[in-house]
Design an enzyme around this catalytic site. Sequence first.
Site, PDB file in Angstrom:
ATOM      1  N   ASP A 100      62.464 -25.589  46.220  1.00  0.00           N
ATOM      2  CA  ASP A 100      62.297 -25.787  47.658  1.00  0.00           C
ATOM      3  C   ASP A 100      63.286 -26.839  48.162  1.00  0.00           C
ATOM      4  OD1 ASP A 100      60.763 -26.209  50.291  1.00  0.00           O
ATOM      5  OD2 ASP A 100      59.451 -24.803  49.259  1.00  0.00           O
ATOM      6  N   HIS A 133      59.124 -29.814  53.634  1.00  0.00           N
ATOM      7  CA  HIS A 133      58.518 -28.530  53.276  1.00  0.00           C
ATOM      8  C   HIS A 133      58.118 -28.484  51.801  1.00  0.00           C
ATOM      9  CE1 HIS A 133      58.566 -24.142  52.330  1.00  0.00           C
ATOM     10  NE2 HIS A 133      58.062 -24.029  53.549  1.00  0.00           N
ATOM     11  N   SER A 162      54.421 -19.847  53.418  1.00  0.00           N
ATOM     12  CA  SER A 162      54.841 -20.929  52.522  1.00  0.00           C
ATOM     13  C   SER A 162      53.654 -21.762  52.077  1.00  0.00           C
ATOM     14  CB  SER A 162      55.842 -21.853  53.220  1.00  0.00           C
ATOM     15  OG  SER A 162      57.146 -21.367  53.142  1.00  0.00           O
TER      16      SER A 162
END
Length: 465
Positions: free
Chosen positions: A148, A180, A386
């Site tokens: 990520d 994220h 996600s």
Amino acid sequence: MILAIISLSVVICREVSDYIVMFDQDPSMDRASMKVLYNMNIHEAQNILRPDESIGIKMTNGFVARMSESTAERMKRHPSVKMVVKDSPVGISGLKFDVPGSDDRSGIVMQRHAPWGLARVGGSVSLVHGNYCYPINSGKGVDVYVLDTGVEIEHPEFGGRARWGANFVPKSPDRDEHGHGTHCAGVIGGKNFGVTKESSIIAVKVLDKYGSGMTSRLLQGVDFVIKEHEKKKDELYNAAADEYLSSGGSSDIEIEMDGSESFSFVQPETPSIQRLVDAISRKALQPKTVVNLSVGGFRNAALNFAIEYASRLGIHFSTAAGNEHEDACDFSPGSSRAAITTGASTYRDTVAFFSNFGKCVNVFAPGVDILSSWIGGTQKIVSGTSMAAPHTSGAIAAYLTYYDYDPHMLKSRIIGDARLIEDVSEDDYDGTTIWPLPSLFNANKKKLPILSMERLLRRVRNKMR
């Protein structure tokens, strides 16, 4: 009159692009033979390239090279090449919104007032201030790689269980500049926000501070995981052999290891070798490795192939279905058959308005208003597939804490353990009934397979009695 003849050098400019080349290699081959084959394939590939073309990134079963379309076509025709695919953009699959319990002799732990996503995965009926029940030691001994934007490994949620693995984003620092990746890691293994509480988190940075990247970087990340997985496998074999020797086993037995779970010995089978086999069988020889891919882009055969290749080595993959509100089969890694692909569900057990769908989606998990860790030691509410995929990654780690499933077996188990919930939404989001499945009792009603660890909890209780 003198006629001057001027010779002009004509330079033909050919457009070059980055292409991903994957070799048709069998991951079950012994490493020595695979290395010889790989080097031979690289040498032959270099002979195909023109002088102004070059190989850049090398991976376990392929490489990335800058070359023209005509060279790529020639490369495809080589018998050792599985595929040649143009590198393509990928990005995060999250939508931004700015807004522990006590041990039990049954082997189950309860976290009171847990985030709704955890309560749902644990099977709690009440999702408002619900309780989250999970197996004791959940995630212990399992390594979860988060490919990520990076992970803030010092975040209090991880309690020292997170480490930095690798960074494949050029000229970027070894930290999460976006948030994220840290959020996803928190859902997987945060002490307050995580499905598991004892899993190890490894940060692999493949996306930049804007949440963007290229498929080739993802492939580098997968390749890094493969190398670490194989290294851990060697360590487990060596530990098993040391255990045998320390128990009085013969030291003159030479073991030949080819990186698989099989052995060959330099002498016929004897009782001492059988004792070695018994010692080894008491060990979990397959490292427990999970990869979370909360990223997405258009369907890419090279990425799907890399996931399948790694899965055959025993690596588990959890992927996000994507947020385009379209068929997940048109995107990667969501279309990978080897991974568990997760769509996003709401607290009403309906499909989130943004979630992809279709036959490539295996389960749905909480993906709306998910509270988890964020950079700067903070926390944040975010929505997206996600956020759904890390719930599945955490569940994979929980199952692996107690059982030695291979990726195919565990995928079947998690799909089979999902709770089939009647979809009450009026949105005919796929229009085909490919997925969710029609009810066996009423073809006009659809059933959503919601990720659930209820059956795992029952098995753990029975095991602890």
